[in-house]
Design a protein around this motif. Sequence first.
Motif, PDB file in Angstrom:
ATOM      1  N   GLY A   1       0.884  -1.235   0.070  1.00  0.00           N
ATOM      2  CA  GLY A   1       0.000  -0.173   0.062  1.00  0.00           C
ATOM      3  C   GLY A   1       0.705   1.317   0.100  1.00  0.00           C
ATOM      4  O   GLY A   1       0.378   2.295  -0.457  1.00  0.00           O
ATOM      5  N   ARG A   2       2.250   1.081   0.596  1.00  0.00           N
ATOM      6  CA  ARG A   2       3.185   2.362   0.363  1.00  0.00           C
ATOM      7  C   ARG A   2       2.272   3.526   1.184  1.00  0.00           C
ATOM      8  O   ARG A   2       2.562   4.834   0.794  1.00  0.00           O
ATOM      9  CB  ARG A   2       3.468   2.753  -0.958  1.00  0.00           C
ATOM     10  N   VAL A   3       1.566   3.156   2.316  1.00  0.00           N
ATOM     11  CA  VAL A   3       0.838   4.260   3.036  1.00  0.00           C
ATOM     12  C   VAL A   3       1.705   5.294   3.511  1.00  0.00           C
ATOM     13  O   VAL A   3       2.683   4.980   4.397  1.00  0.00           O
ATOM     14  CB  VAL A   3      -0.104   3.829   3.865  1.00  0.00           C
TER      15      VAL A   3
ATOM     16  N   TYR B   1       4.284   8.589  -3.513  1.00  0.00           N
ATOM     17  CA  TYR B   1       3.075   8.542  -2.629  1.00  0.00           C
ATOM     18  C   TYR B   1       2.908   9.349  -1.395  1.00  0.00           C
ATOM     19  O   TYR B   1       1.881   9.588  -0.647  1.00  0.00           O
ATOM     20  CB  TYR B   1       3.053   6.985  -1.909  1.00  0.00           C
ATOM     21  N   HIS B   2       4.121  10.251  -1.222  1.00  0.00           N
ATOM     22  CA  HIS B   2       3.915  11.214  -0.337  1.00  0.00           C
ATOM     23  C   HIS B   2       3.154  12.566  -0.703  1.00  0.00           C
ATOM     24  O   HIS B   2       2.837  13.503  -0.214  1.00  0.00           O
ATOM     25  CB  HIS B   2       5.425  11.814   0.043  1.00  0.00           C
TER      26      HIS B   2
ATOM     27  N   THR C   1       0.476  11.572  -3.697  1.00  0.00           N
ATOM     28  CA  THR C   1      -0.601  10.934  -4.373  1.00  0.00           C
ATOM     29  C   THR C   1      -1.548  10.485  -3.405  1.00  0.00           C
ATOM     30  O   THR C   1      -2.815  10.468  -3.496  1.00  0.00           O
ATOM     31  CB  THR C   1      -0.329   9.711  -5.295  1.00  0.00           C
ATOM     32  N   LEU C   2      -1.173  10.034  -2.268  1.00  0.00           N
ATOM     33  CA  LEU C   2      -1.693   9.450  -0.982  1.00  0.00           C
ATOM     34  C   LEU C   2      -1.711  10.351   0.154  1.00  0.00           C
ATOM     35  O   LEU C   2      -2.392  10.081   1.110  1.00  0.00           O
ATOM     36  CB  LEU C   2      -1.014   8.313  -0.695  1.00  0.00           C
TER      37      LEU C   2
ATOM     38  N   SER D   1      -3.404  14.038   1.818  1.00  0.00           N
ATOM     39  CA  SER D   1      -4.748  14.620   1.862  1.00  0.00           C
ATOM     40  C   SER D   1      -4.576  16.165   1.060  1.00  0.00           C
ATOM     41  O   SER D   1      -3.673  16.445   0.519  1.00  0.00           O
ATOM     42  CB  SER D   1      -4.908  15.319   3.572  1.00  0.00           C
TER      43      SER D   1
ATOM     44  N   LYS E   1      -1.281  18.314   0.117  1.00  0.00           N
ATOM     45  CA  LYS E   1      -0.861  18.642  -1.420  1.00  0.00           C
ATOM     46  C   LYS E   1      -0.947  19.940  -1.456  1.00  0.00           C
ATOM     47  O   LYS E   1      -0.038  20.511  -2.359  1.00  0.00           O
ATOM     48  CB  LYS E   1      -2.218  17.909  -2.461  1.00  0.00           C
TER      49      LYS E   1
ATOM     50  N   THR F   1      -3.848   7.197 -14.616  1.00  0.00           N
ATOM     51  CA  THR F   1      -2.725   7.133 -13.673  1.00  0.00           C
ATOM     52  C   THR F   1      -1.578   8.083 -14.269  1.00  0.00           C
ATOM     53  O   THR F   1      -0.915   8.958 -13.512  1.00  0.00           O
ATOM     54  CB  THR F   1      -1.889   5.575 -13.505  1.00  0.00           C
TER      55      THR F   1
ATOM     56  N   GLU G   1      -2.673  11.560 -13.339  1.00  0.00           N
ATOM     57  CA  GLU G   1      -2.368  11.951 -12.004  1.00  0.00           C
ATOM     58  C   GLU G   1      -0.898  12.103 -11.724  1.00  0.00           C
ATOM     59  O   GLU G   1      -0.742  13.315 -11.107  1.00  0.00           O
ATOM     60  CB  GLU G   1      -2.730  10.695 -11.131  1.00  0.00           C
TER      61      GLU G   1
END
Length: 256
Positions: free
Chosen positions: A19-21, A46-47, A49-50, A52, A56, A81, A84
């Motif tokens: 998930g690379r959360v 992911y810092h 795209t995932l 808030s 962002k 993708t 994005e």
Amino acid sequence: MKEIYLGTVSMEKNRWEPGRVPTFNVSDFVNKAKEDGFYGIELWQYHYTLASDEEKAKLAAADIPFFFNTYISLEKYDEKTYKEIADAVKAVKAKGVKFNFGHSYDCIPDIPKQLENLKKLTDMMPDYTKMLCECHANTVMEVPETAGEIFAKLDKERYGAIIHLSTDIEFADRCYAAYGDRICHIHCAYKGAETSGTGFKAMNDGTGYVENMINYYVGKGFDGSLAVEFVKFEDTAEAHYVHAVEDMKYLKTLYK
């Protein structure tokens, strides 16, 4: 001034987890990074795209140069993708985008298709953003001579190469022979003088290995940027950041 970037992947304990959360907000470190001497930030995909919407917005407003580190697949084109990632690059006004060609060990790579998809991705990017190919192990760019043939199909001004600080001189010589005029960014991480083992170590470990490698690259005419890619593993972003600063300050004593 030599440009040294803080790779935010170096601070992320979930970088290889499913998930690379992300476990922290990069915006909390932007001012620290500038004050401590980093030129810019290499932002892990992911810092952003995932993150808030608030995070962002903070990153988009940050007064610091960015590179954007993406893991987007060139093996299969996915317009949503790709858009994005391009939107993220535009939001933070990234000077460069790190990307990878596909894996080379599980199938016969379709190089023409990957080049086609790379050009689709590039067309979505701002004109000022340089596309930086990480010549990574287990990808089609692992073999320097193959990488040189692929780079020959790409515009030299738009596409550059990323190589790794820790390697052996014979291999690095092959990289320079094949595509030395492309090399403009180095990912810096250190596992010890023999580049073995599973954990990363402080770059200033007394062996002189990192110094020797920096001197080698400078001797080859390298005048590009560096990024602290990985550091000694810890439990928190704050602890990782301390190591990143220490490594950056050591690199500054070598790369002037």
